[in-house]
Design a protein around this motif. Structure first.
Motif, PDB file in Angstrom:
ATOM      1  N   ASP A   1      -1.453   7.304  -9.889  1.00 21.04           N
ATOM      2  CA  ASP A   1      -1.145   7.515  -8.476  1.00 21.04           C
ATOM      3  C   ASP A   1       0.168   6.850  -8.121  1.00 21.04           C
ATOM      4  O   ASP A   1       0.570   5.871  -8.750  1.00 21.04           O
ATOM      5  N   VAL A   2       0.812   7.377  -7.092  1.00 22.79           N
ATOM      6  CA  VAL A   2       2.090   6.826  -6.631  1.00 22.79           C
ATOM      7  C   VAL A   2       1.947   6.486  -5.157  1.00 22.79           C
ATOM      8  O   VAL A   2       1.552   7.329  -4.350  1.00 22.79           O
ATOM      9  N   LEU A   3       2.243   5.232  -4.822  1.00 23.51           N
ATOM     10  CA  LEU A   3       2.233   4.805  -3.418  1.00 23.51           C
ATOM     11  C   LEU A   3       3.637   4.982  -2.874  1.00 23.51           C
ATOM     12  O   LEU A   3       4.601   4.442  -3.434  1.00 23.51           O
ATOM     13  N   ILE A   4       3.748   5.768  -1.803  1.00 24.90           N
ATOM     14  CA  ILE A   4       5.064   6.110  -1.244  1.00 24.90           C
ATOM     15  C   ILE A   4       5.221   5.379   0.087  1.00 24.90           C
ATOM     16  O   ILE A   4       4.404   5.565   1.001  1.00 24.90           O
ATOM     17  N   CYS A   5       6.256   4.559   0.192  1.00 29.85           N
ATOM     18  CA  CYS A   5       6.541   3.841   1.448  1.00 29.85           C
ATOM     19  C   CYS A   5       7.890   4.306   1.994  1.00 29.85           C
ATOM     20  O   CYS A   5       8.867   4.375   1.245  1.00 29.85           O
ATOM     21  N   ALA A   6       7.902   4.605   3.285  1.00 30.72           N
ATOM     22  CA  ALA A   6       9.165   5.026   3.918  1.00 30.72           C
ATOM     23  C   ALA A   6       9.011   4.899   5.424  1.00 30.72           C
ATOM     24  O   ALA A   6       7.911   5.077   5.951  1.00 30.72           O
ATOM     25  N   ASP A   7      10.117   4.633   6.113  1.00 30.75           N
ATOM     26  CA  ASP A   7      10.090   4.630   7.576  1.00 30.75           C
ATOM     27  C   ASP A   7      10.098   6.068   8.090  1.00 30.75           C
ATOM     28  O   ASP A   7       9.612   6.339   9.182  1.00 30.75           O
ATOM     29  N   ASP A   8      10.683   6.971   7.314  1.00 35.46           N
ATOM     30  CA  ASP A   8      10.836   8.374   7.699  1.00 35.46           C
ATOM     31  C   ASP A   8       9.762   9.196   6.972  1.00 35.46           C
ATOM     32  O   ASP A   8       9.811   9.358   5.751  1.00 35.46           O
ATOM     33  N   THR A   9       8.787   9.692   7.719  1.00 37.58           N
ATOM     34  CA  THR A   9       7.652  10.361   7.059  1.00 37.58           C
ATOM     35  C   THR A   9       8.050  11.719   6.472  1.00 37.58           C
ATOM     36  O   THR A   9       7.432  12.178   5.514  1.00 37.58           O
TER      37      THR A   9
ATOM     38  N   ALA B   1      10.541   4.287  -0.971  1.00 36.95           N
ATOM     39  CA  ALA B   1      10.149   3.485  -2.137  1.00 36.95           C
ATOM     40  C   ALA B   1       9.053   4.226  -2.899  1.00 36.95           C
ATOM     41  O   ALA B   1       8.046   4.632  -2.304  1.00 36.95           O
ATOM     42  N   ALA B   2       9.262   4.394  -4.205  1.00 38.44           N
ATOM     43  CA  ALA B   2       8.263   5.131  -5.009  1.00 38.44           C
ATOM     44  C   ALA B   2       8.466   4.839  -6.500  1.00 38.44           C
ATOM     45  O   ALA B   2       9.552   4.432  -6.912  1.00 38.44           O
ATOM     46  N   PHE B   3       7.437   5.070  -7.266  1.00 34.10           N
ATOM     47  CA  PHE B   3       7.438   5.037  -8.738  1.00 34.10           C
ATOM     48  C   PHE B   3       7.542   3.622  -9.340  1.00 34.10           C
ATOM     49  O   PHE B   3       7.680   3.487 -10.554  1.00 34.10           O
ATOM     50  N   GLN B   4       7.441   2.558  -8.501  1.00 34.32           N
ATOM     51  CA  GLN B   4       7.566   1.192  -9.047  1.00 34.32           C
ATOM     52  C   GLN B   4       6.422   0.860 -10.004  1.00 34.32           C
ATOM     53  O   GLN B   4       6.550  -0.059 -10.810  1.00 34.32           O
ATOM     54  N   ASN B   5       5.304   1.579  -9.884  1.00 38.33           N
ATOM     55  CA  ASN B   5       4.129   1.288 -10.729  1.00 38.33           C
ATOM     56  C   ASN B   5       3.953   2.308 -11.861  1.00 38.33           C
ATOM     57  O   ASN B   5       2.923   2.313 -12.532  1.00 38.33           O
ATOM     58  N   VAL B   6       4.944   3.193 -12.035  1.00 28.34           N
ATOM     59  CA  VAL B   6       4.790   4.241 -13.056  1.00 28.34           C
ATOM     60  C   VAL B   6       5.543   3.822 -14.316  1.00 28.34           C
ATOM     61  O   VAL B   6       6.770   3.738 -14.328  1.00 28.34           O
ATOM     62  N   PRO B   7       4.805   3.526 -15.404  1.00 26.76           N
ATOM     63  CA  PRO B   7       5.470   3.017 -16.601  1.00 26.76           C
ATOM     64  C   PRO B   7       6.314   4.081 -17.300  1.00 26.76           C
ATOM     65  O   PRO B   7       5.858   5.219 -17.486  1.00 26.76           O
TER      66      PRO B   7
ATOM     67  N   ARG C   1      -0.627  11.876  -8.509  1.00 24.63           N
ATOM     68  CA  ARG C   1      -1.150  11.993  -7.150  1.00 24.63           C
ATOM     69  C   ARG C   1      -0.343  11.040  -6.270  1.00 24.63           C
ATOM     70  O   ARG C   1      -0.109   9.897  -6.658  1.00 24.63           O
ATOM     71  N   ALA C   2       0.097  11.532  -5.107  1.00 25.18           N
ATOM     72  CA  ALA C   2       0.966  10.709  -4.255  1.00 25.18           C
ATOM     73  C   ALA C   2       0.293  10.441  -2.921  1.00 25.18           C
ATOM     74  O   ALA C   2      -0.339  11.328  -2.339  1.00 25.18           O
ATOM     75  N   TYR C   3       0.425   9.212  -2.445  1.00 24.49           N
ATOM     76  CA  TYR C   3      -0.173   8.800  -1.172  1.00 24.49           C
ATOM     77  C   TYR C   3       0.887   8.129  -0.311  1.00 24.49           C
ATOM     78  O   TYR C   3       1.629   7.258  -0.804  1.00 24.49           O
ATOM     79  N   TYR C   4       0.927   8.489   0.971  1.00 27.78           N
ATOM     80  CA  TYR C   4       1.814   7.788   1.903  1.00 27.78           C
ATOM     81  C   TYR C   4       1.171   6.440   2.224  1.00 27.78           C
ATOM     82  O   TYR C   4       0.052   6.380   2.736  1.00 27.78           O
ATOM     83  N   ALA C   5       1.882   5.357   1.927  1.00 31.51           N
ATOM     84  CA  ALA C   5       1.311   4.008   2.029  1.00 31.51           C
ATOM     85  C   ALA C   5       1.982   3.170   3.114  1.00 31.51           C
ATOM     86  O   ALA C   5       1.928   1.943   3.069  1.00 31.51           O
ATOM     87  N   GLY C   6       2.625   3.826   4.081  1.00 29.87           N
ATOM     88  CA  GLY C   6       3.176   3.092   5.219  1.00 29.87           C
ATOM     89  C   GLY C   6       4.675   2.875   5.132  1.00 29.87           C
ATOM     90  O   GLY C   6       5.361   3.462   4.286  1.00 29.87           O
ATOM     91  N   MET C   7       5.160   2.011   6.004  1.00 29.05           N
ATOM     92  CA  MET C   7       6.609   1.841   6.145  1.00 29.05           C
ATOM     93  C   MET C   7       7.195   1.034   4.990  1.00 29.05           C
ATOM     94  O   MET C   7       6.469   0.476   4.168  1.00 29.05           O
ATOM     95  N   LEU C   8       8.524   0.992   4.947  1.00 30.65           N
ATOM     96  CA  LEU C   8       9.228   0.392   3.798  1.00 30.65           C
ATOM     97  C   LEU C   8       8.825  -1.047   3.508  1.00 30.65           C
ATOM     98  O   LEU C   8       8.830  -1.471   2.359  1.00 30.65           O
ATOM     99  N   ASP C   9       8.464  -1.814   4.551  1.00 34.54           N
ATOM    100  CA  ASP C   9       8.097  -3.218   4.313  1.00 34.54           C
ATOM    101  C   ASP C   9       6.877  -3.338   3.399  1.00 34.54           C
ATOM    102  O   ASP C   9       6.721  -4.334   2.693  1.00 34.54           O
TER     103      ASP C   9
END
Ligand SMILES: NC(=O)c1ccc[n+]([C@@H]2O[C@H](COP(=O)([O-])OP(=O)(O)OC[C@H]3O[C@@H](n4cnc5c(N)ncnc54)[C@H](OP(=O)(O)O)[C@@H]3O)[C@@H](O)[C@H]2O)c1
Length: 225
Positions: free
Chosen positions: A155-163, A134-140, A179-187
């Motif tokens: 910034d982009v918050l990146i969520c995924a089960d697979d790092t 999951a990514a880019f939901q906040n990028v207009p 700028r991208a940050y790993y923000a945890g799992m898909l939930d």
């Protein structure tokens, strides 16, 4: 692959967010395929982007063909078509990383969506053969099309089960000035979708189109992500 850069298919890429991402990645040297339900619409969108770029960097295909041809896919269909698009592309997406940019927020009445996150729903529907990020939901979309080649200061918050898949997408975000940050799992992506509701409220209240997010307190350079 173009050089060592992956070929990216943007499924539902004829719309506002898809063409914005396509423009930035093509400008950064990635080979882009715009996907659509209609071949002619995809080709017309690709031609328009190539005219803006001054080079033939973007092609157009039907969504399933685009997914099969690409190394990595990005889903930017209108939110109401999320489930239908995933069902029709399930087979073509097997073995790929799918980036889901869906934010299920009504522009007229922006409120946080109900769980599960759109990207979690995608992962469940597509099965373990597809790695959803999951990514880019906040990028207009409005910001993506301006100041091509320059930093977006977002910034982009990146969520995924697979790092590993998350890491691939972080590189793609950084390649187009975010700028991208790993923000945890898909939930956790349900929170990121909900932030879009807040950003739409901010846009309305402050009469802008480009509200986005910024994380503070992390020195990404020193952490190496
Ligand atoms: N707009 C933004 O600023 C923004 C920002 C962050 C995230 N997002 C997210 O990005 C996604 C796309 O938003 P958008 O504003 O770009 O949407 P959009 O321009 O309204 O539509 C995107 C594309 O969806 C496709 N589509 C429409 N109905 C469909 C259906 N029944 N089945 C399959 N595809 C269908 C269309 O492509 P074809 O007709 O060519 O098939 C259309 O070009 C949404 O999930 C949104 O939450 C948007």
């Amino acid at each position: 692959m173009q050089g060592n850069l992956p070929t990216i298919a943007i499924l539902g890429g004829t719309g506002k967010e898809g063409t914005g991402l396509a423009l930035r990645w093509a400008h950064a040297g990635y080979s882009i395929i715009i996907g659509s339900r209609q071949l002619e619409k995809a080709q017309a969108a690709a031609a328009e982007l190539n005219a803006q770029l001054g080079a033939a960097l973007v092609s157009g295909m039907e969504n399933a063909d685009a997914a099969r041809k690409a190394d990595l896919c990005v889903l930017t269909v209108v939110q109401g078509a999320h489930q239908q698009a995933l069902e029709s592309l399930k087979e073509a997406l097997q073995g790929k990383v799918l980036v889901d940019a869906t934010a299920r927020v009504d522009f007229r009445d922006p409120r946080p969506p109900e769980p599960p996150a759109a990207a979690r729903h995608a992962q469940t529907l597509l099965g373990p053969g597809v790695r959803v990020v999951a990514a880019f939901q906040n990028v207009p979309a409005h910001s993506l099309k301006k100041n091509l080649g320059k930093s977006l200061n977002t910034d982009v918050l990146i969520c995924a089960d697979d790092t590993d898949a998350a890491q691939e997408v972080m590189l793609l975000a950084e390649a187009i000035g975010m700028r991208a940050y790993y923000a945890g799992m898909l939930d956790n992506a349900i929170i990121v979708e909900g932030l879009t509701a807040i950003l739409i409220n901010l846009n309305k209240h402050y009469n802008t189109k480009t509200a986005s997010i910024s994380v503070t307190g992390i020195d990404v350079q020193s952490l190496g992500n």
